[in-house]
Motif scaffolding. Structure first.
Motif, PDB file in Angstrom:
ATOM      1  N   SER A  24       0.841  -1.194   0.000  1.00 14.92           N
ATOM      2  CA  SER A  24       0.000   0.000   0.000  1.00 14.92           C
ATOM      3  C   SER A  24       0.879   1.247   0.000  1.00 14.92           C
ATOM      4  CB  SER A  24      -0.930   0.011   1.221  1.00 14.92           C
ATOM      5  OG  SER A  24      -0.184   0.039   2.417  1.00 14.92           O
ATOM      6  N   GLY A  25       0.282   2.365  -0.368  1.00 10.37           N
ATOM      7  CA  GLY A  25       0.994   3.634  -0.320  1.00 10.37           C
ATOM      8  C   GLY A  25       1.775   3.979  -1.567  1.00 10.37           C
ATOM      9  N   PHE A  26       1.678   3.162  -2.606  1.00 10.30           N
ATOM     10  CA  PHE A  26       2.332   3.467  -3.861  1.00 10.30           C
ATOM     11  C   PHE A  26       1.534   2.809  -4.987  1.00 10.30           C
ATOM     12  CE2 PHE A  26       4.388  -0.647  -4.804  1.00 10.30           C
ATOM     13  CZ  PHE A  26       4.314  -1.264  -3.564  1.00 10.30           C
ATOM     14  N   THR A  27       1.822   3.224  -6.210  1.00 16.19           N
ATOM     15  CA  THR A  27       1.100   2.691  -7.357  1.00 16.19           C
ATOM     16  C   THR A  27       1.739   1.385  -7.765  1.00 16.19           C
ATOM     17  OG1 THR A  27       0.563   4.935  -8.079  1.00 16.19           O
ATOM     18  CG2 THR A  27       0.307   3.163  -9.689  1.00 16.19           C
ATOM     19  N   ARG A  28       1.086   0.299  -7.461  1.00 11.53           N
ATOM     20  CA  ARG A  28       1.646  -1.020  -7.723  1.00 11.53           C
ATOM     21  C   ARG A  28       1.957  -1.224  -9.199  1.00 11.53           C
ATOM     22  NH1 ARG A  28       2.104  -6.545  -7.513  1.00 11.53           N
ATOM     23  NH2 ARG A  28       4.099  -6.493  -8.575  1.00 11.53           N
ATOM     24  N   ASP A  29       1.183  -0.583 -10.070  1.00  9.89           N
ATOM     25  CA  ASP A  29       1.394  -0.731 -11.512  1.00  9.89           C
ATOM     26  C   ASP A  29       2.785  -0.283 -11.943  1.00  9.89           C
ATOM     27  OD1 ASP A  29      -1.982   0.095 -12.651  1.00  9.89           O
ATOM     28  OD2 ASP A  29      -1.119  -1.718 -11.774  1.00  9.89           O
ATOM     29  N   ASP A  30       3.424   0.550 -11.144  1.00 13.65           N
ATOM     30  CA  ASP A  30       4.712   1.123 -11.534  1.00 13.65           C
ATOM     31  C   ASP A  30       5.909   0.308 -11.039  1.00 13.65           C
ATOM     32  OD1 ASP A  30       3.587   4.558 -11.010  1.00 13.65           O
ATOM     33  OD2 ASP A  30       3.348   3.202 -12.716  1.00 13.65           O
ATOM     34  N   TYR A  31       5.679  -0.714 -10.201  1.00 14.40           N
ATOM     35  CA  TYR A  31       6.806  -1.388  -9.556  1.00 14.40           C
ATOM     36  C   TYR A  31       6.622  -2.894  -9.497  1.00 14.40           C
ATOM     37  CZ  TYR A  31       7.865   3.277  -7.819  1.00 14.40           C
ATOM     38  OH  TYR A  31       8.152   4.614  -7.737  1.00 14.40           O
ATOM     39  N   PRO A  32       7.714  -3.638  -9.669  1.00 13.94           N
ATOM     40  CA  PRO A  32       7.688  -5.051  -9.332  1.00 13.94           C
ATOM     41  C   PRO A  32       7.774  -5.219  -7.812  1.00 13.94           C
ATOM     42  CG  PRO A  32       9.856  -4.439 -10.135  1.00 13.94           C
ATOM     43  CD  PRO A  32       9.004  -3.207 -10.236  1.00 13.94           C
ATOM     44  N   ILE A  33       7.651  -6.452  -7.359  1.00 13.49           N
ATOM     45  CA  ILE A  33       7.834  -6.776  -5.947  1.00 13.49           C
ATOM     46  C   ILE A  33       8.805  -7.944  -5.850  1.00 13.49           C
ATOM     47  CG2 ILE A  33       6.741  -7.729  -3.873  1.00 13.49           C
ATOM     48  CD1 ILE A  33       6.035  -4.841  -4.226  1.00 13.49           C
ATOM     49  N   GLY A  34       9.711  -7.846  -4.918  1.00 12.51           N
ATOM     50  CA  GLY A  34      10.665  -8.923  -4.718  1.00 12.51           C
ATOM     51  C   GLY A  34      10.460  -9.607  -3.376  1.00 12.51           C
ATOM     52  N   TRP A  35      10.850 -10.876  -3.319  1.00  9.73           N
ATOM     53  CA  TRP A  35      10.903 -11.624  -2.059  1.00  9.73           C
ATOM     54  C   TRP A  35      12.363 -11.973  -1.767  1.00  9.73           C
ATOM     55  CZ3 TRP A  35       7.221 -12.609   1.529  1.00  9.73           C
ATOM     56  CH2 TRP A  35       5.873 -12.515   1.157  1.00  9.73           C
ATOM     57  N   PHE A  36      12.718 -11.818  -0.521  1.00 11.21           N
ATOM     58  CA  PHE A  36      14.032 -12.191  -0.034  1.00 11.21           C
ATOM     59  C   PHE A  36      13.851 -13.038   1.212  1.00 11.21           C
ATOM     60  CE2 PHE A  36      17.140  -9.449  -2.310  1.00 11.21           C
ATOM     61  CZ  PHE A  36      16.257  -8.663  -3.020  1.00 11.21           C
ATOM     62  N   ARG A  37      14.921 -13.676   1.645  1.00  8.72           N
ATOM     63  CA  ARG A  37      14.880 -14.389   2.914  1.00  8.72           C
ATOM     64  C   ARG A  37      16.227 -14.258   3.604  1.00  8.72           C
ATOM     65  NH1 ARG A  37      14.677 -20.724   0.862  1.00  8.72           N
ATOM     66  NH2 ARG A  37      16.888 -20.919   0.295  1.00  8.72           N
ATOM     67  N   GLN A  38      16.182 -14.427   4.918  1.00 11.30           N
ATOM     68  CA  GLN A  38      17.408 -14.342   5.703  1.00 11.30           C
ATOM     69  C   GLN A  38      17.370 -15.377   6.810  1.00 11.30           C
ATOM     70  OE1 GLN A  38      18.362 -10.406   7.154  1.00 11.30           O
ATOM     71  NE2 GLN A  38      20.516 -10.928   7.329  1.00 11.30           N
ATOM     72  N   ALA A  39      18.321 -16.284   6.745  1.00 10.83           N
ATOM     73  CA  ALA A  39      18.471 -17.311   7.775  1.00 10.83           C
ATOM     74  C   ALA A  39      19.416 -16.790   8.853  1.00 10.83           C
ATOM     75  CB  ALA A  39      19.006 -18.589   7.156  1.00 10.83           C
ATOM     76  N   PRO A  40      19.335 -17.333  10.069  1.00  8.93           N
ATOM     77  CA  PRO A  40      20.210 -16.867  11.155  1.00  8.93           C
ATOM     78  C   PRO A  40      21.679 -16.972  10.779  1.00  8.93           C
ATOM     79  CG  PRO A  40      18.483 -18.271  12.020  1.00  8.93           C
ATOM     80  CD  PRO A  40      18.385 -18.350  10.530  1.00  8.93           C
ATOM     81  N   GLY A  41      22.407 -15.890  10.964  1.00 12.34           N
ATOM     82  CA  GLY A  41      23.833 -15.882  10.686  1.00 12.34           C
ATOM     83  C   GLY A  41      24.206 -15.784   9.231  1.00 12.34           C
ATOM     84  N   LYS A  42      23.208 -15.602   8.365  1.00 15.07           N
ATOM     85  CA  LYS A  42      23.483 -15.527   6.929  1.00 15.07           C
ATOM     86  C   LYS A  42      23.021 -14.196   6.363  1.00 15.07           C
ATOM     87  CE  LYS A  42      23.378 -20.473   5.970  1.00 15.07           C
ATOM     88  NZ  LYS A  42      22.841 -21.541   5.058  1.00 15.07           N
ATOM     89  N   GLU A  43      23.525 -13.873   5.191  1.00  9.43           N
ATOM     90  CA  GLU A  43      23.116 -12.649   4.518  1.00  9.43           C
ATOM     91  C   GLU A  43      21.722 -12.815   3.918  1.00  9.43           C
ATOM     92  OE1 GLU A  43      27.483 -10.869   3.218  1.00  9.43           O
ATOM     93  OE2 GLU A  43      26.019 -11.432   1.683  1.00  9.43           O
ATOM     94  N   ARG A  44      21.087 -11.678   3.688  1.00  4.16           N
ATOM     95  CA  ARG A  44      19.779 -11.704   3.043  1.00  4.16           C
ATOM     96  C   ARG A  44      19.954 -12.234   1.617  1.00  4.16           C
ATOM     97  NH1 ARG A  44      15.622  -7.073   4.626  1.00  4.16           N
ATOM     98  NH2 ARG A  44      16.403  -7.875   6.597  1.00  4.16           N
ATOM     99  N   GLU A  45      19.060 -13.128   1.244  1.00  2.26           N
ATOM    100  CA  GLU A  45      19.173 -13.856  -0.017  1.00  2.26           C
ATOM    101  C   GLU A  45      17.932 -13.615  -0.859  1.00  2.26           C
ATOM    102  OE1 GLU A  45      19.682 -18.577  -1.281  1.00  2.26           O
ATOM    103  OE2 GLU A  45      18.704 -18.046   0.591  1.00  2.26           O
ATOM    104  N   TRP A  46      18.141 -13.309  -2.134  1.00  2.08           N
ATOM    105  CA  TRP A  46      17.015 -13.097  -3.034  1.00  2.08           C
ATOM    106  C   TRP A  46      16.313 -14.417  -3.324  1.00  2.08           C
ATOM    107  CZ3 TRP A  46      16.778 -14.422  -8.495  1.00  2.08           C
ATOM    108  CH2 TRP A  46      15.632 -13.937  -9.137  1.00  2.08           C
ATOM    109  N   VAL A  47      14.977 -14.361  -3.377  1.00  2.00           N
ATOM    110  CA  VAL A  47      14.156 -15.542  -3.635  1.00  2.00           C
ATOM    111  C   VAL A  47      13.482 -15.462  -4.998  1.00  2.00           C
ATOM    112  CG1 VAL A  47      12.109 -16.827  -2.880  1.00  2.00           C
ATOM    113  CG2 VAL A  47      13.746 -15.948  -1.183  1.00  2.00           C
ATOM    114  N   SER A  48      12.777 -14.354  -5.239  1.00  5.07           N
ATOM    115  CA  SER A  48      11.971 -14.255  -6.453  1.00  5.07           C
ATOM    116  C   SER A  48      11.557 -12.805  -6.661  1.00  5.07           C
ATOM    117  CB  SER A  48      10.722 -15.134  -6.311  1.00  5.07           C
ATOM    118  OG  SER A  48       9.927 -15.097  -7.475  1.00  5.07           O
TER     119      SER A  48
END
Length: 130
Positions: A24-48
């Motif tokens: 919310s708060g922005f025009t979704r039509d203008d932007y993709p959305i990404g998913w990331f994940r972060q396991a304990p002790g690890k860097e944030r990792e791109w998912v999709s």
């Protein structure tokens, strides 16, 4: 801008979960959305990542064939269906809005980098028991 990720939980190996990201708060039509994940002790990792139209969908190699990203534009929500979960999928999962739209040629080069994103949801915990 607000991004709310939810739907995490505890699931046995081989099970499934569907995560949701309410935007919310922005025009979704203008932007993709990404998913990331972060396991304990690890860097944030791109998912999709998915474009606003849904025409462009990309996955990290370890998620291909198991995870499916989709849009529900009527409700400004992005889903991440996760099947055949493994213990190594245990992590906090975040959705994020990028600073700008990606061109089709930029997705694989840019979408996986955390610097490309300016807003992040609070994360939802996924725990896969072996």
């Amino acid at each position: 801008v607000q991004l709310q990720a939810f739907g995490g939980g505890l699931v046995p190996a081989g099970g499934s979960l569907r995560l949701s990201c309410a935007a919310s708060g922005f025009t979704r039509d203008d932007y993709p959305i990404g998913w990331f994940r972060q396991a304990p002790g690890k860097e944030r990792e791109w998912v999709s990542c998915i474009s606003s139209s849904g025409d462009d969908r990309y996955y990290a190699d370890s998620m291909k064939g198991r995870f499916t990203i989709s849009n529900d534009n009527a409700n400004n929500t992005v889903y991440l269906q996760m099947n055949n979960l493994k213990s190594e999928d245990t992590a906090v999962y975040f959705c994020a809005k990028p600073k700008r739209e990606f061109s089709s040629s930029q997705y694989l080069a840019t979408a996986p980098t955390t610097d490309a994103y300016d807003y992040w949801g609070q994360g939802t915990q996924v725990t896969v028991s072996s």
